[in-house]
Enzyme design. Structure first.
Site, PDB file in Angstrom:
ATOM      1  CE  LYS A   1       6.697  14.701  19.571  1.00  0.00           C
ATOM      2  NZ  LYS A   1       6.675  15.495  18.500  1.00  0.00           N
TER       3      LYS A   1
ATOM      4  CE1 TYR B   1       3.078  13.125  15.606  1.00  0.00           C
ATOM      5  CE2 TYR B   1       4.762  11.307  15.605  1.00  0.00           C
ATOM      6  CZ  TYR B   1       4.043  12.342  16.136  1.00  0.00           C
ATOM      7  OH  TYR B   1       4.332  13.095  17.256  1.00  0.00           O
TER       8      TYR B   1
ATOM      9  CG  ASN C   1       8.416  18.934  18.797  1.00  0.00           C
ATOM     10  OD1 ASN C   1       8.303  17.775  18.919  1.00  0.00           O
ATOM     11  ND2 ASN C   1       7.308  19.498  18.210  1.00  0.00           N
TER      12      ASN C   1
HETATM   13  P1  ADP Z   1       1.917  18.818  16.883  1.00  0.00           P
HETATM   14  O1  ADP Z   1       2.946  17.724  17.529  1.00  0.00           O
HETATM   15  O2  ADP Z   1       2.236  20.046  17.660  1.00  0.00           O
HETATM   16  O3  ADP Z   1       0.581  18.473  17.110  1.00  0.00           O
HETATM   17  P2  ADP Z   1       2.173  18.267  13.983  1.00  0.00           P
HETATM   18  O4  ADP Z   1       1.040  17.192  14.329  1.00  0.00           O
HETATM   19  O5  ADP Z   1       1.933  19.338  13.035  1.00  0.00           O
HETATM   20  O6  ADP Z   1       2.350  19.111  15.436  1.00  0.00           O
HETATM   21  O7  ADP Z   1       3.508  17.565  13.781  1.00  0.00           O
HETATM   22  C1  ADP Z   1       3.720  16.332  14.427  1.00  0.00           C
HETATM   23  C2  ADP Z   1       5.245  16.338  14.788  1.00  0.00           C
HETATM   24  O8  ADP Z   1       5.997  16.333  13.770  1.00  0.00           O
HETATM   25  C3  ADP Z   1       5.734  17.810  15.531  1.00  0.00           C
HETATM   26  O9  ADP Z   1       5.570  17.570  17.028  1.00  0.00           O
HETATM   27  C4  ADP Z   1       7.300  17.742  15.276  1.00  0.00           C
HETATM   28  O10 ADP Z   1       7.847  16.661  16.020  1.00  0.00           O
HETATM   29  C5  ADP Z   1       7.350  17.087  13.874  1.00  0.00           C
HETATM   30  N1  ADP Z   1       7.376  18.232  12.767  1.00  0.00           N
HETATM   31  C6  ADP Z   1       6.305  19.096  12.454  1.00  0.00           C
HETATM   32  N2  ADP Z   1       6.594  19.855  11.577  1.00  0.00           N
HETATM   33  C7  ADP Z   1       7.910  19.621  11.100  1.00  0.00           C
HETATM   34  C8  ADP Z   1       9.005  20.028  10.355  1.00  0.00           C
HETATM   35  N3  ADP Z   1       8.703  21.231   9.330  1.00  0.00           N
HETATM   36  N4  ADP Z   1      10.300  19.606  10.443  1.00  0.00           N
HETATM   37  C9  ADP Z   1      10.462  18.500  11.116  1.00  0.00           C
HETATM   38  N5  ADP Z   1       9.598  18.005  11.951  1.00  0.00           N
HETATM   39  C10 ADP Z   1       8.452  18.285  12.068  1.00  0.00           C
END
Ligand code: ADP
Length: 168
Positions: free
Chosen positions: A29, A69, A132
């Protein structure tokens, strides 16, 4: 060891079992690219034994990110997520190997870096969920969709001679 017996040993080595090979989409990212962690993330997938099949640095459009997304469109953090992800270039990759989807997610760590185990990428290098560092497909089906979305011209298919030293 004579040349003849060395050649014989190499010839009698069984071919690797590649039946569970699959592909995943891994993305560094914007925060990971800015912080110079692209090499570190590639290094971990290479050292594990996974095979690189596509790699591109690009500035994603909001439209592309909204498609990527789309399952999170109703979440309160969605606008912030799209703003974060479009804040700079990302590096997209396709990695191939046995159970690479599930294992790749383990290597990235839990979504919330404060819950990611030390030794994982997020566990070692970041703190907040909104910064992240990396993305990894969450299923083989999502991987296929994401690879088609980010690499519309397709990822490479190539045979790696090295596979005999990774797979039994
Ligand atoms: P992952 O990336 O681990 O598959 P998700 O698909 O649930 O997780 O979420 C996509 C991305 O959205 C996450 O990697 C993170 O960057 C962001 N995200 C998820 N939950 C939150 C939150 N509560 N607040 C802010 N950003 C979030």
């Amino acid at each position: 060891l004579s040349t003849a017996s060395l050649n014989q040993a190499q010839l009698s080595f069984p071919p690797p079992n590649m039946s569970q090979t699959e592909r995943t989409y891994i993305m560094v990212k914007p925060d990971g690219v800015e912080r110079g962690l692209v090499g570190e993330i590639i290094k971990r997938f290479e050292a594990k034994g996974y095979q690189l099949c596509a790699l591109e640095l690009m500035q994603p459009s909001k439209d592309l990110l909204e498609q990527h997304y789309r399952d999170l469109a109703s979440k309160p953090f969605f606008p912030k997520l799209v703003a974060y992800m479009s804040s700079g270039p990302v590096v997209g990759m396709v990695w191939q190997g046995k159970e690479v989807v599930k294992t790749g997610r383990k290597m990235l760590g839990a979504t919330n870096p404060l819950e990611s185990a030390p030794g994982t990428i997020r566990g070692d290098f970041c703190v907040d969920v909104g910064q992240n560092l990396c993305h990894g497909s969450d299923s083989v089906e999502s991987a296929e969709r994401e690879i088609a979305l980010w690499f519309p011209r397709g990822a490479a298919s190539w045979t790696r001679r090295f596979d005999s030293f990774i797979y039994e």
